[in-house]
Design an enzyme around this catalytic site. Structure first.
Site, short mmCIF file in Angstrom:
data_model
loop_
_atom_site.label_atom_id
_atom_site.label_comp_id
_atom_site.label_asym_id
_atom_site.label_seq_id
_atom_site.Cartn_x
_atom_site.Cartn_y
_atom_site.Cartn_z
N THR A 79 32.20 38.41 39.73
CA THR A 79 33.12 37.30 39.70
C THR A 79 32.33 36.04 39.99
OG1 THR A 79 34.76 38.81 40.48
CG2 THR A 79 35.18 36.48 40.92
N ASN A 136 35.62 41.28 36.29
CA ASN A 136 35.59 42.36 37.27
C ASN A 136 34.16 42.83 37.52
OD1 ASN A 136 36.65 43.94 39.24
ND2 ASN A 136 37.30 45.60 37.91
N ASP A 167 41.60 47.19 38.76
CA ASP A 167 42.13 46.56 39.98
C ASP A 167 43.56 47.03 40.29
OD1 ASP A 167 39.91 45.18 40.74
OD2 ASP A 167 40.60 43.22 40.06
N SER A 220 44.75 40.97 42.75
CA SER A 220 43.40 40.43 42.86
C SER A 220 43.13 40.00 44.29
CB SER A 220 43.28 39.22 41.93
OG SER A 220 42.03 38.59 42.12
N GLY A 261 32.92 38.77 45.01
CA GLY A 261 32.66 39.82 45.98
C GLY A 261 33.75 40.85 46.19
#
Ligand code: DON
Length: 579
Positions: A391, A411, A433, A462, A483
């Site tokens: 990201t 991602n 996710d 997210s 992260g």
């Protein structure tokens, strides 16, 4: 809002003329004298500041600011430029969140351009015959891709809040893709690590990034991306329609059809970014403005700050065992709540008011053991009242105080590593996710609940947390990070380091970080936390784990009349620049 935040070069010329006509020339504005004893020094500018993970993109954004564009113009230009120069994270095949603050109206909005599950997606789509999650399918197949949101999101930001055209915002990206750009250390590292998967999923992309011997192009070598240039030109010419209904949509759908993918023409044509009301909180007199669901980030940053607010962390000392303990306890409660209560609020109500309330924080603080680590098994998500691995983040502020904090992603590094032939860009693997099987950890070890189960056309939860801190109603700090699950805690620590510990932005961004996400019950520590502190934490009951770099939080700050920028030193090519 658009007109109010439009930068008028006319107004500036009038001011210049007025000042020129006085007998005594007005001295130019002077940079503030900065604390020369600081251990880290930020970039300083008087007219604006940009901080991102990549130099050429930061420079393209700065040029827009210099030409009189506002922060939104510069941020959108930066977003497209990084789609070229940083294909491991910058993208048009992924999605993200943009938080925008308008100085004139003193309002903030959140643009949600997160990917959506395709219509055909369903709850058990990543489970194998034994009912276990098939990670290969959820992360590296055509089904791993959510419907991309970046093109629609950046175009919407520009249309509503910017002053330049989409073609102008795309011009630097097109030039970089067409004429080439030098590989930097960051891309080189990603290419080396990503090669086996790129070879497997996008063999046609190899000649762009690897030489004829198969070696990754080295720092300084030029990469040209003509197919990406073509895609970007189509978008410049026909707007987002080129991507969602036109020739790019055709290429994506053809690749999906050939490979068992789910995204069809209707999914692309139906994709819409959403303007959302940011989540808000306060901390010791500062206002916190951050990303609401489908991000969990803003909610839990506000929640953790609420829990910590009554403590004098500054007196306890930055990164002392006592301070780390209080932070880690608060983090555990927040991540436990994340596992149960967070998901796409368009599908299930998220008890947001309760989660970010001071009273719920008081309740949690009452349960915290101030001396010892509470084992995560003893921490359960709260009961809401019944009513109720790549990201990138960048921050931009203009001379008026208009500000943008943007985090976007595919991602994993290069997403699914799938590049629909002819498009020049990698597709995200954001479907991972979702909680493919509620209760089973995802790639970041995050446990998700029913609210984040896969559903047709839903947005996956997210952690991306573009965040703005307001001081006296003005944009003061813009931050956020990459992260995965660590995004929330990294962003939180930049906020605490500045407003609690009084660090300048360069110190705040570079200071060693810690992370706890409830499960696994492990306190992760970056290099730089002293062994004495680690021993004290272990004595309190923590299982500690030495960690590599956590996040990359490219941040900017404005105080008095100057702008300060810090590129996170955790990536080799991060670059802050002001003027
Ligand atoms: O949206 C999320 O929370 C994840 N897809 C972010 C992934 C990420 O940060 C990977 N990067 N370093």
């Amino acid at each position: 809002m658009k007109n109010l935040i439009r930068y008028t070069s006319l107004a500036l010329s009038a001011t210049l003329l007025a000042s020129n006509s006085t007998a005594q020339p007005t001295p130019p504005p002077e940079p503030p004298i900065y604390n020369s004893q600081a251990t880290r020094h930020p970039e300083i500018g008087l007219h604006g500041m940009v901080s991102s993970r990549e130099k050429l993109a930061s420079q393209a954004a700065l040029a827009v600011l210099k030409e009189g564009g506002n922060a939104i113009d510069a941020a959108v230009t930066l977003g497209f430029a990084m789609a070229v120069t940083t294909p491991q994270a910058g993208n048009i095949g992924g999605g993200g969140f943009m938080l925008i603050h308008s100085a004139d109206t003193n309002t903030s909005v959140a643009i949600d351009y997160r990917e959506k599950a395709p219509k055909a997606a369903h709850r058990d789509m990543f489970l194998d015959e034994n009912g276990d999650v098939d990670r290969e399918l959820s992360a590296y197949s055509h089904q791993a891709a959510g419907v991309p949101g970046t093109v629609a999101g950046l175009a919407m930001a520009l249309e509503k809040y910017g002053t330049i055209s989409l073609a102008e915002a795309l011009a630097p990206a097109i030039e970089l893709a067409e004429n080439g750009f030098p590989v930097n250390q960051d891309l080189y590292q990603s290419l080396k690590i990503g090669k086996p998967r790129i070879e497997q999923h996008a063999p046609h992309a190899l000649p762009y990034f690897y030489d004829e011997t198969g070696a990754a192009r080295q720092p300084g070598e030029t990469v040209k991306l003509p197919e990406l240039a073509k895609s970007l030109k189509l978008i410049a010419q026909d707007g987002p329609n080129a991507f969602y209904r036109g020739p790019i949509a055709d290429l994506i759908v053809a690749d999906m059809e050939a490979n068992n993918g789910m995204i069809d023409h209707q999914d692309l044509a139906n994709y819409k970014p959403v303007v959302r009301t940011p989540v808000r909180g306060t901390y010791k007199g500062y206002e916190i403005v951050s990303m609401p669901p489908p991000s969990s980030g803003g909610t839990h940053i506000v929640q953790i700050l609420n829990i910590l607010e009554p403590f004098d962390l500054k007196a306890k000392g930055h990164n002392s065992a006592q301070t780390i303990h209080l932070m880690a306890e608060a983090m555990k409660y927040a991540y436990a709540d994340r596992s149960k209560h967070l998901g796409d609020s368009d599908f299930h109500p998220v008890p947001l008011d309760w989660l970010v309330s001071k009273s719920y924080a008081d309740e949690i603080r009452g349960k915290m053991n101030l001396e010892k680590a509470t084992p995560s098994v003893e921490i359960l998500p709260g009961e809401a009242p019944s009513e109720g691995l790549d990201t990138t983040h960048f921050s931009v502020i203009d001379r008026h105080g208009n500000a943008v904090a943007n985090t976007y992603t595919v991602n994993f590094s290069f997403g699914s590593k799938i590049m629909p032939p002819g498009t020049g860009f990698f597709l995200n693997n954001e479907m991972d996710d979702f909680s493919s099987k509620p209760g089973v950890p995802n790639a970041y070890g995050l446990i998700g609940g029913e609210f984040n189960a896969i559903e047709s056309e839903k947005r996956m939860l997210s952690s991306m947390s573009p965040t703005l801190v307001l001081k006296d109603g003005k944009a003061y700090l813009l931050t956020g990070s990459r992260g995965g699950s660590q995004i929330i805690t990294v962003t939180l620590q930049v906020v605490l380091n500045t407003i609690e510990h009084g660090m300048n932005i360069a110190e705040a961004v570079s200071a060693p970080r810690i992370h706890h996400q409830w499960l696994p019950d492990t306190l992760r520590l970056e290099p730089g936390i002293s062994p004495d502190t680690v021993a004290l934490l272990q004595a309190m009951g923590y299982e500690t784990k030495a960690s590599g770099a956590m996040g990359t939080a490219n941040s900017v700050m404005r105080d008095d009349d100057a702008f300060y920028g810090a590129a996170d030193p955790r990536r080799p090519d991060s670059f802050a620049i002001g003027f």
